[in-house]
Every structure is written in structure tokens, then in C-alpha cells.
Design an enzyme around this catalytic site. Structure first.
Site, PDB file in Angstrom:
ATOM      1  N   PRO A   1      48.931  34.310  42.128  1.00 38.42           N
ATOM      2  CA  PRO A   1      49.956  35.005  41.128  1.00 38.42           C
ATOM      3  C   PRO A   1      49.064  34.756  40.107  1.00 38.42           C
ATOM      4  O   PRO A   1      48.525  33.603  39.163  1.00 38.42           O
ATOM      5  CB  PRO A   1      50.928  33.403  40.563  1.00 38.42           C
ATOM      6  CG  PRO A   1      49.263  32.219  41.814  1.00 38.42           C
ATOM      7  CD  PRO A   1      49.916  32.873  42.972  1.00 38.42           C
ATOM      8  N   CYS A   2      47.653  35.925  40.184  1.00 35.36           N
ATOM      9  CA  CYS A   2      46.872  36.793  38.890  1.00 35.36           C
ATOM     10  C   CYS A   2      47.405  36.602  37.452  1.00 35.36           C
ATOM     11  O   CYS A   2      46.677  36.062  37.145  1.00 35.36           O
ATOM     12  CB  CYS A   2      46.004  37.654  39.458  1.00 35.36           C
ATOM     13  SG  CYS A   2      47.060  38.847  39.795  1.00 35.36           S
TER      14      CYS A   2
END
Length: 180
Positions: free
Chosen positions: A143-144
Site C-alpha cells: 500500500p504505497c
């Protein structure tokens, strides 16, 4: 003596309609290797072949069904955590460290590039962390979008829609944090 190259099969699939459009996934026997928001099959295969030139790419909804199901559930607000093996091969050690740290950011929370740099033992490397995040081959699953600037501002996001998509994902998580 002839040189043999070992070809690894890469299975690809696509989600049903999602709020972000089509989501392409690629799986090797070792796990998820790529996820792409938007685009078409030809573009996705082209990028996969550049990253893994010896891989045989096969469209297989059966082999990718678990990954596409989990992505769809996440985008519907019904999944907080992905339960997929990740194929980390092909990433440089620093990127792997950064993305593993990013993977540990809890659902509905955020971290900063500087905090990730600190977590991987490179406190002065916030910009390098930003570059590693920008080349994340598996957004959503890693989850950047949960990584923000030190001032709390949103920084780049490579998916279609850029910062609007990043903001949408953060809102989705904020809205579903207490409802799952």
C-alpha cells in the site's frame, strides 16, 4: 554445449469492474509479481516482458482468481489485508526493504517517506524511499498510497488519476476502518 534458459510461467488476470477500472494482476509460482491499475492486456504484457523477459505470459482467470477476488474485496471496502504470497525476486535489496516496511503500514493509517527511511535503517534516504515507492510493482497489495509527505501532504501516485486516486484510496480506508 548449448545454453538452456529456464522459462517461468507468468499467469495474468483482470478484475471485474471496480471503482478504479480494470486491475491487472500477474502471478508466478512464487506469488504475486505485478498489479496494474488501468491499461489493457497488451500494455500489461509488454511491461511484464520488459521486467521478466524469460517469462511465458498466459492469460488465466483460474490461476489469478484469488488475487483478483482479494483486490475486488479491498476496493469494495470488505478487505483490510491481503493474504497473497509476494514474488520479491527481481527487486533490488533496498526496494524490497522499503516495500516490506510499506506492507506493514496498518489499514487506515499512514506513514511518511522519512519514517520508512528510518525503519529500514537509512534515515537520510527519504527521497530514495520515494523512488522505491514510485516503482512499486504491486500497488494496493503493497500500500504505497499510505505513504505521505512529512508535512502530511500527498505526494505522487503512479496509477491513473494520480493524487486523486491516492486520496480516494485513503478515504476508502478511513470510511471503512470501523465498519469491517
Amino acid at each position: 554445449m548449448s545454453r538452456q534458459t529456464q522459462t517461468e510461467t507468468i499467469y495474468i488476470g483482470v478484475t471485474q469492474a471496480t471503482p478504479l477500472g480494470a486491475i491487472w494482476v500477474a502471478i508466478t509460482p512464487a506469488g504475486l509479481v505485478a498489479l496494474e491499475i488501468g491499461g489493457d492486456q497488451e500494455q500489461f504484457i509488454s511491461r511484464l516482458r520488459r521486467a521478466r523477459p524469460d517469462g511465458a505470459v498466459i492469460f488465466s482467470p483460474q490461476m489469478t482468481s484469488e488475487a483478483t477476488r482479494q483486490v475486488e474485496e479491498y476496493l469494495q471496502g470488505r478487505r483490510r489485508q491481503f493474504d497473497l504470497a509476494i514474488d520479491w525476486r527481481g527487486m533490488r535489496p533496498f526496494q524490497r526493504q522499503v516495500l516490506r516496511a510499506t506492507q506493514n503500514i496498518p489499514y487506515g493509517q499512514v506513514s511518511t517517506y522519512a519514517a520508512i527511511a528510518q525503519a529500514v535503517g537509512r534515515p537520510g534516504a527519504a527521497r530514495a524511499v520515494g523512488r522505491a515507492e514510485a516503482t512499486n510493482p504491486m500497488p494496493l497489495v503493497i500500500p504505497c498510497h499510505r505513504v505521505i509527505g512529512a508535512d502530511g501532504g500527498l505526494r505522487g501516485y503512479g496509477a491513473p488519476g494520480g493524487l486523486q486516486t491516492k486520496a480516494w484510496l485513503l478515504r476508502l480506508e478511513a470510511e471503512t476502518t470501523h465498519t469491517i
